[in-house]
Design an enzyme around this catalytic site. Structure first.
Site, mmCIF file in Angstrom:
data_model
loop_
_atom_site.group_PDB
_atom_site.id
_atom_site.type_symbol
_atom_site.label_atom_id
_atom_site.label_comp_id
_atom_site.label_asym_id
_atom_site.label_seq_id
_atom_site.Cartn_x
_atom_site.Cartn_y
_atom_site.Cartn_z
ATOM 1 N N TYR A 91 2.118 5.026 10.662
ATOM 2 C CA TYR A 91 1.584 6.360 10.375
ATOM 3 C C TYR A 91 0.964 7.003 11.618
ATOM 4 O O TYR A 91 0.239 7.970 11.511
ATOM 5 C CB TYR A 91 0.566 6.285 9.240
ATOM 6 C CG TYR A 91 1.175 5.831 7.941
ATOM 7 C CD1 TYR A 91 1.962 6.693 7.182
ATOM 8 C CD2 TYR A 91 1.004 4.536 7.489
ATOM 9 C CE1 TYR A 91 2.551 6.277 6.006
ATOM 10 C CE2 TYR A 91 1.589 4.099 6.301
ATOM 11 C CZ TYR A 91 2.363 4.981 5.568
ATOM 12 O OH TYR A 91 2.937 4.565 4.405
ATOM 13 N N ASP A 150 -1.665 -4.163 2.822
ATOM 14 C CA ASP A 150 -0.919 -5.195 3.527
ATOM 15 C C ASP A 150 -0.299 -4.562 4.771
ATOM 16 O O ASP A 150 0.543 -3.668 4.628
ATOM 17 C CB ASP A 150 0.172 -5.743 2.600
ATOM 18 C CG ASP A 150 0.890 -6.937 3.191
ATOM 19 O OD1 ASP A 150 0.390 -7.504 4.167
ATOM 20 O OD2 ASP A 150 1.959 -7.290 2.662
ATOM 21 N N HIS A 398 8.365 0.503 12.411
ATOM 22 C CA HIS A 398 9.014 1.131 11.274
ATOM 23 C C HIS A 398 8.267 2.396 10.877
ATOM 24 O O HIS A 398 7.135 2.640 11.306
ATOM 25 C CB HIS A 398 9.083 0.170 10.086
ATOM 26 C CG HIS A 398 7.738 -0.332 9.663
ATOM 27 N ND1 HIS A 398 7.332 -1.617 9.879
ATOM 28 C CD2 HIS A 398 6.691 0.290 9.087
ATOM 29 C CE1 HIS A 398 6.100 -1.758 9.433
ATOM 30 N NE2 HIS A 398 5.690 -0.622 8.940
ATOM 31 N N TYR A 481 3.074 11.429 0.107
ATOM 32 C CA TYR A 481 1.653 11.144 -0.140
ATOM 33 C C TYR A 481 0.931 10.907 1.182
ATOM 34 O O TYR A 481 -0.299 10.975 1.241
ATOM 35 C CB TYR A 481 1.494 9.953 -1.085
ATOM 36 C CG TYR A 481 1.322 8.592 -0.449
ATOM 37 C CD1 TYR A 481 2.417 7.880 0.024
ATOM 38 C CD2 TYR A 481 0.067 8.013 -0.326
ATOM 39 C CE1 TYR A 481 2.252 6.634 0.605
ATOM 40 C CE2 TYR A 481 -0.097 6.762 0.242
ATOM 41 C CZ TYR A 481 1.000 6.079 0.710
ATOM 42 O OH TYR A 481 0.835 4.844 1.291
ATOM 43 N N ARG A 482 1.692 10.714 2.266
ATOM 44 C CA ARG A 482 1.120 10.311 3.551
ATOM 45 C C ARG A 482 2.297 10.234 4.506
ATOM 46 O O ARG A 482 3.427 9.957 4.078
ATOM 47 C CB ARG A 482 0.505 8.935 3.358
ATOM 48 C CG ARG A 482 -0.131 8.257 4.531
ATOM 49 C CD ARG A 482 -0.533 6.867 4.082
ATOM 50 N NE ARG A 482 -1.331 6.180 5.053
ATOM 51 C CZ ARG A 482 -1.710 4.901 4.935
ATOM 52 N NH1 ARG A 482 -1.348 4.208 3.879
ATOM 53 N NH2 ARG A 482 -2.450 4.333 5.857
#
Lengths: 536, 200
Positions: A91, A150, A398, A481-482
């Site tokens: 992110y 996680d 990723h 959502y993000r």
């Protein structure tokens, strides 16, 4: 030393000197070697001019030092980018959305200020990781659980502010939902406590969420309106026991009644945790070259072919793990009731899973299916990235494309058809790429994983596909959502009801609360006035 | 190339080759310094090369610790406490994931990866891409001669990581292995040393 955009070297040097006086010289980082650490380890912009980089970093140790730093930044108009631990890999990590920003590294603010066992809450600073909080609880023998994502090395506050989620019971697994009370440093250095914390000598800051007047906490999540320096969280009292069971159903369309019943069980608090839906037949079919193509289709021929494949091999089409936390006699009754309801689906079969009583022994912890189900942080996810048939080229990182869809079987089928169709159209593997996760109550998050590589062309292709997915999902009413910092504008753009009224409101708030626009420019698509781009 | 493949490729960049090549050769002239004290050498039981690395490290008198992919318990139960006392150096030969986790956690202790070698498996053997102090790259040239014993050789290399700040460069080498030892398409492994950062 690089310089933030629009700031002269003279002004920046002056600001750096003032930062050093505020936090101590050793906690201001300007060398290339040190600043390079504030990069995004999983960047999809590797080796490209657009890659996000900081100009410097400042690491205060207290809210007072944050205030001092923000006053300096506000005086000089220095763009700041607060991070807690900077470990939200996938992110954006610790790299600023606006290159050249100064990273405000809150890692040194790592005090666990209070853990109350009787009322089951904690008050922490942003540098406290899930491991830190878990260790504190264990070392003090408290009968409390944390809920962790996680991997578990991230910040408790940072993950909650990004709307992260974990794997234990409701409401703890939705980390922002589980918070109670915040302390904020505003762009001008002012210190504000929200909720009951606004009351001097407050006695219920971590127990009553709303305080008096407008409930403002939400505007400080996924935003750039302030620096959160303290936050309270409700913790789960250690349950007596845990039980899990699996329901398997045989046919493609069985997912519709399966999720209807699951929703009922969850919304009625009979199943008090998230659902773990999977499709064994889709996974098996993905390994069959002929059947792989069927996975991208939702027509009757494909459905029948997959149903035949499942029946011939005795593989369930859908499988769902139900998790229960509580007194043993209660959770056994809940599982029995769930079986009675789910047994109405023709062909449904049930498998009893393990039952655990707490606390777990180290030997039990070593053998559980997923430590996250028990609020135990781990880094084990980093040990499963090896080369395999599904992962021929181990990657350097990723990204997750993660839209929110309704919790219904129809939505699962529709999202798989639509999103897999986009992936197929753009030449990407669709076989196991699109799958719903039960992160938050009442919805699924579809997770589509993308590798990032040290390969500029491959990363550009991934970004193109990602943006196409954002648009197509948006057209179907599914928003992210993000997201990774590289796509924050793209994701914000699809929340466009009434000609982007939401973004206009967010910008109005931004201009009022941070008039110089120095905090986290561009985060979640909110830009300060001077950097605002023209919207379509 | 089918038996013992012996060549050295300096691979920082094509244009940097002559400089880096001569730099690594010149490292032969660098006087030996006291090696860095290593708190533990971490290896991954899942990989034969990693086990061979640990056996050699133990023979050199270094303390070793086994993991099986996941490094969480070692860090949580042991290294965390050591790092609370002070920044102690560690080394390892592991998969990328474990190295990445140690590297990230070490940053919080003002520690850095000071030496890193990727070991990539192919049909002809193992290709090594090394980044680190020149003296270690010089020692790493021995990989060209050691064939299947390359992992033990790496233990010697990391055991002699110099203390203090050193000029960092890049080099490549290759170790031919006989067919039965080759792990074509296997996951790359990494040798690494994490040590306290030394400011310029």
């Amino acid at each position: 030393m690089s310089v933030p955009p629009g700031i002269s070297e003279r002004v920046f040097s002056q600001a750096i000197g003032q930062f050093e006086r505020a936090v101590g010289r050793e906690w201001v980082f300007t060398s290339d070697e040190d600043v390079a650490l504030y990069s995004d380890a999983y960047t999809p912009l590797w080796n490209e001019a657009e890659a996000k980089t900081a100009s410097a970093a400042v690491a205060p140790a207290s809210a007072e030092e944050v205030q001092a730093v923000m006053r300096v930044a506000n005086e000089h108009g220095i763009p700041m980018y607060p991070i807690s631990t900077g470990r939200n890999l996938g992110y954006g990590g610790s790299a600023p959305v606006l290159s050249g920003s100064v990273v405000l590294d809150l890692k040194r603010m790592n005090r666990i200020l209070e853990v109350d066992e009787r009322n089951a809450y904690a008050l922490v600073e942003p540098g406290v990781s899930y491991f830190d909080l878990y260790r504190h609880i264990q070392d003090n023998g408290l009968k409390l659980w944390i809920d962790c994502p996680d991997p578990g090395w991230g910040s408790v506050i940072g993950n909650a502010l990004d709307h992260g989620a974990g794997f234990t019971a409701n409401p703890y697994r939705d980390h922002f939902d589980a918070h109670c009370g915040m302390e904020i440093v505003l762009a001008n250095g002012d210190l504000v406590r929200l909720g009951m914390g606004a009351l001097p000598n407050a006695k219920t800051w971590q127990q009553y969420k709303y305080g008096y007047g407008p409930y403002l906490d939400g505007i400080f999540s996924q935003s750039n309106f302030g620096v959160v320096t303290k936050m309270g969280f409700w913790l789960m009292p250690e349950p007596e026991a845990y039980l899990e069971g699996t329901v398997n159903v045989p046919g493609h369309d069985d997912v519709i009644p399966l999720i209807d019943i699951m929703s009922y069980l969850m919304n009625s608090a009979i199943q008090n945790a998230g659902t773990m839906l999977s499709s064994p037949v889709r996974f098996a079919a993905a390994q069959d070259p002929q059947l792989r193509t069927m996975l991208t289709r939702a027509d009757d021929e494909a459905k029948q072919a997959l149903n035949r494949f499942a029946a011939e091999r005795g593989i369930p089409f859908w499988s769902n793990i139900l998790k229960f936390y509580g007194p043993e006699e209660v959770i056994k009754a809940q599982w029995a009731y769930a079986q009675r309801r789910l047994g109405k689906i023709p062909g449904a079969q049930f498998v009893d899973g393990p039952t655990y009583r707490f606390p777990l022994t180290p030997e039990q912890i070593a053998t559980v299916r997923d430590e996250g189900d028990f609020g135990i942080p781990t880094l084990s996810i980093f040990s499963i990235g090896a080369r395999s048939a599904f992962n021929p080229t181990p990657t350097t990182g990723h990204l997750w494309f993660s839209p929110v869809i309704p919790m219904s079987g129809e939505a699962v089928i529709e999202s798989q058809r639509v999103l897999a169709g986009v992936l197929q159209e753009l030449g990407r593997d669709t076989s196991i790429a699109v799958f719903p996760q039960s992160y938050h109550q009442r919805t699924f998050v579809i997770l589509v994983g993308f590798p990032v590589l040290h390969d500029v062309d491959a990363n550009r292709q991934v970004r193109d596909v990602f943006r196409r997915l954002i648009d197509v999902a948006g057209e179907h009413g599914w928003g992210e959502y993000r997201t990774h910092t590289a796509f924050m504008d793209d994701c914000a753009r699809v929340y466009s009801y009434n000609d982007h009224a939401l973004l206009r409101l967010q910008e109005t708030l931004k201009d009022a609360i941070d008039p110089k626009g120095i905090l986290s420019a561009g985060r979640y698509g909110i830009w300060p006035r001077q950097l605002r781009r023209n919207r379509a | 190339m089918t038996n013992r493949r012996q060549f050295l490729q300096i691979s920082m960049t094509a244009t940097a080759w002559p400089f880096a090549s001569s730099a690594v050769r010149a490292a032969a002239q660098i006087p030996a310094t006291e090696p860095l004290a290593l708190y533990k050498v971490i290896y991954d039981r899942r990989f034969g090369a990693s086990v061979a690395f640990a056996e050699r490290a133990a023979a050199l008198g270094l303390g070793v610790h086994a993991i099986e992919g996941d490094m969480t318990r070692f860090w949580y139960d042991e290294l965390y406490h050591e790092w609370k006392k002070g920044p102690v150096a560690i080394a390892g030969l592991t998969a990328h994931g474990a190295m990445f986790c140690f590297e990230q956690l070490a940053r919080d202790q003002s520690m850095r990866v000071v030496f890193r070698a990727e070991h990539k498996f192919g049909a002809a053997g193992v290709e090594h891409a090394l980044t680190g102090p020149l003296t270690m790259l010089r020692d790493g040239l021995a990989l060209n001669d050691r064939g299947a014993e390359w992992a033990a050789c790496m233990a010697d290399v990391v055991a002699h990581c110099p203390q203090g700040r050193a000029e960092i460069s890049h080099a490549a080498a290759a170790s031919a292995t006989v067919a039965r030892d080759a792990q074509v398409d296997a996951e790359s492994l990494y040798s690494w040393v994490i040590a306290p950062a030394v400011k310029a």
